[in-house]
Write a protein that holds these residues in place. Structure first.
Motif, PDB file in Angstrom:
ATOM      1  N   GLU A  94       0.633  -1.179  -0.218  1.00  0.00           N
ATOM      2  CA  GLU A  94       0.047  -0.199  -0.175  1.00  0.00           C
ATOM      3  C   GLU A  94       0.940   1.250   0.322  1.00  0.00           C
ATOM      4  OE1 GLU A  94      -2.317  -0.388   3.305  1.00  0.00           O
ATOM      5  OE2 GLU A  94      -3.829  -1.892   1.909  1.00  0.00           O
ATOM      6  N   SER A  95       2.081   1.362   0.571  1.00  0.00           N
ATOM      7  CA  SER A  95       2.750   2.657   0.871  1.00  0.00           C
ATOM      8  C   SER A  95       3.287   2.800  -0.862  1.00  0.00           C
ATOM      9  CB  SER A  95       4.131   1.805   1.883  1.00  0.00           C
ATOM     10  OG  SER A  95       3.448   2.070   3.060  1.00  0.00           O
ATOM     11  N   VAL A  96       3.933   1.308  -1.656  1.00  0.00           N
ATOM     12  CA  VAL A  96       4.295   1.626  -2.301  1.00  0.00           C
ATOM     13  C   VAL A  96       3.628   2.550  -4.083  1.00  0.00           C
ATOM     14  CG1 VAL A  96       5.542   0.205  -4.229  1.00  0.00           C
ATOM     15  CG2 VAL A  96       6.891   0.280  -1.637  1.00  0.00           C
ATOM     16  N   ALA A  97       1.913   1.967  -3.357  1.00  0.00           N
ATOM     17  CA  ALA A  97       1.405   2.175  -4.045  1.00  0.00           C
ATOM     18  C   ALA A  97       0.886   3.384  -4.341  1.00  0.00           C
ATOM     19  CB  ALA A  97      -0.295   1.139  -3.887  1.00  0.00           C
ATOM     20  N   ALA A  98       0.946   4.154  -2.867  1.00  0.00           N
ATOM     21  CA  ALA A  98       0.720   5.655  -2.396  1.00  0.00           C
ATOM     22  C   ALA A  98       1.621   6.484  -3.389  1.00  0.00           C
ATOM     23  CB  ALA A  98       0.204   5.716  -1.255  1.00  0.00           C
ATOM     24  N   MET A  99       3.019   5.975  -3.285  1.00  0.00           N
ATOM     25  CA  MET A  99       4.179   7.148  -3.385  1.00  0.00           C
ATOM     26  C   MET A  99       5.404   5.907  -3.096  1.00  0.00           C
ATOM     27  SD  MET A  99       5.701  10.274  -1.661  1.00  0.00           S
ATOM     28  CE  MET A  99       7.273   9.195  -0.424  1.00  0.00           C
ATOM     29  N   SER A 100       6.159   5.918  -5.497  1.00  0.00           N
ATOM     30  CA  SER A 100       6.791   5.097  -5.445  1.00  0.00           C
ATOM     31  C   SER A 100       7.853   5.552  -4.833  1.00  0.00           C
ATOM     32  CB  SER A 100       6.990   4.964  -7.067  1.00  0.00           C
ATOM     33  OG  SER A 100       5.435   3.915  -7.134  1.00  0.00           O
ATOM     34  N   PRO A 101       9.395   5.214  -4.040  1.00  0.00           N
ATOM     35  CA  PRO A 101      10.510   4.688  -3.839  1.00  0.00           C
ATOM     36  C   PRO A 101      11.142   5.728  -5.069  1.00  0.00           C
ATOM     37  CG  PRO A 101      10.490   2.645  -4.548  1.00  0.00           C
ATOM     38  CD  PRO A 101       9.364   3.129  -4.525  1.00  0.00           C
ATOM     39  N   HIS A 102      11.651   7.123  -4.858  1.00  0.00           N
ATOM     40  CA  HIS A 102      13.017   8.117  -5.299  1.00  0.00           C
ATOM     41  C   HIS A 102      13.941   7.248  -5.931  1.00  0.00           C
ATOM     42  CE1 HIS A 102      10.404  10.960  -3.736  1.00  0.00           C
ATOM     43  NE2 HIS A 102      11.203  10.508  -2.814  1.00  0.00           N
ATOM     44  N   ALA A 103      14.291   7.057  -6.564  1.00  0.00           N
ATOM     45  CA  ALA A 103      15.295   6.527  -7.789  1.00  0.00           C
ATOM     46  C   ALA A 103      16.597   6.864  -7.561  1.00  0.00           C
ATOM     47  CB  ALA A 103      15.277   6.850  -9.286  1.00  0.00           C
ATOM     48  N   THR A 104      17.758   5.811  -6.919  1.00  0.00           N
ATOM     49  CA  THR A 104      19.295   6.661  -6.117  1.00  0.00           C
ATOM     50  C   THR A 104      20.079   6.001  -7.188  1.00  0.00           C
ATOM     51  OG1 THR A 104      19.198   4.433  -5.311  1.00  0.00           O
ATOM     52  CG2 THR A 104      18.380   6.225  -4.132  1.00  0.00           C
ATOM     53  N   GLU A 105      21.027   6.527  -8.242  1.00  0.00           N
ATOM     54  CA  GLU A 105      21.999   6.826  -8.758  1.00  0.00           C
ATOM     55  C   GLU A 105      21.794   5.480  -9.646  1.00  0.00           C
ATOM     56  OE1 GLU A 105      25.445   4.771  -7.367  1.00  0.00           O
ATOM     57  OE2 GLU A 105      25.329   5.829  -5.193  1.00  0.00           O
TER      58      GLU A 105
END
Length: 490
Positions: free
Chosen positions: A377-388
């Protein structure tokens, strides 16, 4: 059940705390070459061992501050007053003197004050290891005590015989079963922490209902941690009063550095740290530093604003104070807040409910199934930011520890997540699972090939048949090969 009590007394710096640590087999009392390190009473239990090496008797030992009847400052008078109270409550008294210094008129004065108490008194001549020839000053025998014991508390010489003499003078005895010693894991431990002179010891005394810690207007009155175990309802608590922590630039004496070290250790062993703030002075930079120590130690935190009775108030005073506090201590937005007065007792009784709530959250465990649903549910609400240049994929999540709650997320990378996304997950965890007042630890690990999603079901070890799974020895292998060749020839 009440234990027989033995009190150690004497002038400053004769080795009382060293003997206390030796008999209790602990480092509970702070030991330093500086006289007057002990200001508050320290309580500990002594286990007397039988011939089989098992405890057969338990007694209570009290370490007191150095007696100085000529001192005219408020701290010295307070130390002497608390020490005399401990002597009044004791069943046996140990009067300790310094063999290295020899006879001292203060020792004689203490001896005269002990006689009217009517208690059994043993004269303990300490530091004999520092005397040439190993014989103490003969003037010690003129103090008029029949029982004189020559010891070295630092090395343990003569201590077993002293303990046997103490046991012979006790009016009653308690076995370990009669002592009803509770399991330390049953204790809910909380510590009062903060900078000097914010009212930690005053809150300690108010909460306990008697003068447990020495209180004065002089900053830095408390030098050692003061532990008190007590029962409230059906629960066992351990209250830890700590020394105030000043800025590093002002901490120059070795004794004060030891006091600060013990205060930090108290944060590490406490389930809940009560961060005491001064309502009159407001939040300072040093308050943020001390609160950071508690956060790093992994303890749950409750913000206690003391001296609230001294603040002029209107309708918005509490709201404006809290708004500024939350801004200055932004990393503790999850910590509950309460306004109290140790002087009047205002709202002090409500601390127990807050301690229980944050301690429960501190030890809370969430099933893996609910955590994985939370992660989706957390990923669906906001995906993690890209790193490198690489977008992390979060596969599953599990809780690996409590006190504080600690979680591991398996991902396609071991470079971690952006700090803002970690904070996003922490905030959602607090809201969804009620982790109020407790720090949360989240680490990201790379999912290994073939690593399955964990379950709450514990793995069951398969029971092997007889001989199954055993690696054959050299002779067994050779015999097996010989039988195989024989069957082949036939």
């Amino acid at each position: 059940m009440k234990l027989p009590r033995v009190a150690i007394c004497g002038r400053p710096n004769v080795g009382k705390s060293t003997l206390f640590n030796r008999l209790t087999r602990s480092r509970a009392a702070l030991v330093h070459d500086l006289p007057g390190m002990t200001r508050d009473r320290s309580f500990g239990q002594v286990a007397c061992l039988g011939e089989d090496g098992e405890p057969e008797e338990i007694l209570e030992l009290v370490d007191t501050g150095g007696l100085d009847f000529e001192g005219d400052d408020v701290i010295t008078q307070g130390i002497t007053r608390l020490a005399l109270e401990a002597l009044q409550e004791a069943h046996v008294v140990l009067l300790m003197v310094d063999a290295h210094d020899g006879w001292n008129p203060v020792d004689a004065e203490i001896a005269e004050r002990l006689r009217p108490l009517g208690k059994p008194v043993l004269l303990v001549v300490n530091k004999i290891d520092g005397v040439k020839g190993g014989s103490p000053d003969g003037a010690f025998y003129e103090l008029g005590f029949d029982s004189v014991h020559i010891i070295s508390a630092n090395h343990g010489d003569g201590v077993p015989d002293l303990l046997e003499a103490v046991r012979a003078l006790l009016p009653f005895h308690r076995t370990p079963e009669e002592a009803e010693i509770h399991d330390p894991s049953e204790e809910l431990r909380f510590a009062f922490i903060g900078r000097p002179n914010v009212g930690k010891s005053s809150l300690t005394n108010r909460l306990l209902g008697y003068e447990r810690s020495l209180v004065s207007e002089v900053a830095g009155t408390t030098r050692d941690t003061v532990d008190t175990v007590f029962h409230q309802g059906e629960r066992v608590y351990r209250l830890i009063d700590t020394a105030g922590i000043r800025r590093k630039g002002k901490t120059t004496e070795g004794a004060e550095k030891l006091s600060i070290l013990k205060a930090k250790q108290a944060m590490a062993r406490a389930d809940v740290s009560l961060m005491v703030l001064d309502a009159v002075e407001g939040v300072t930079h040093q308050d943020a530093v001390v609160a950071g120590y508690a956060e790093e130690a992994g303890a749950a935190v409750v913000l206690v604003v003391n001296k609230w009775d001294l603040v002029p108030k209107d309708t918005w005073t509490a709201l404006s104070f809290e708004e500024k506090l939350r801004h200055d201590l932004g990393f503790l937005r999850h910590a509950p807040l309460i306004f109290v007065s140790a002087l009047t007792g205002q709202r002090v009784s409500k601390l127990f409910a807050m301690i229980g709530q944050v301690a429960e959250a501190h030890a809370r465990r969430v099933p893996t199934g609910r955590l994985n649903q939370f992660l989706r549910e957390s990923v669906a609400a906001m995906s993690p930011h890209a790193t490198e240049g690489k977008t992390p994929k979060l596969y599953f999540m599990t809780q690996v520890g409590v006190r504080p709650p600690t979680f591991v997320i398996k991902a396609n990378t071991d470079r971690g997540l952006h700090f803002s996304y970690i904070r996003y997950l922490e905030n959602r965890l607090r809201v969804q699972f009620g982790f109020q007042g407790t720090p949360i630890r989240i680490s990201v690990q790379k999912k290994q090939r073939g690593e399955d999603q964990p379950t709450d079901k514990a793995p069951v070890r398969r029971i092997l048949d007889v001989g199954e799974g055993l690696r054959p020895g050299r002779r067994t292998r050779q015999a097996g090969e010989g039988r195989s060749r024989g069957r082949a020839r036939r």
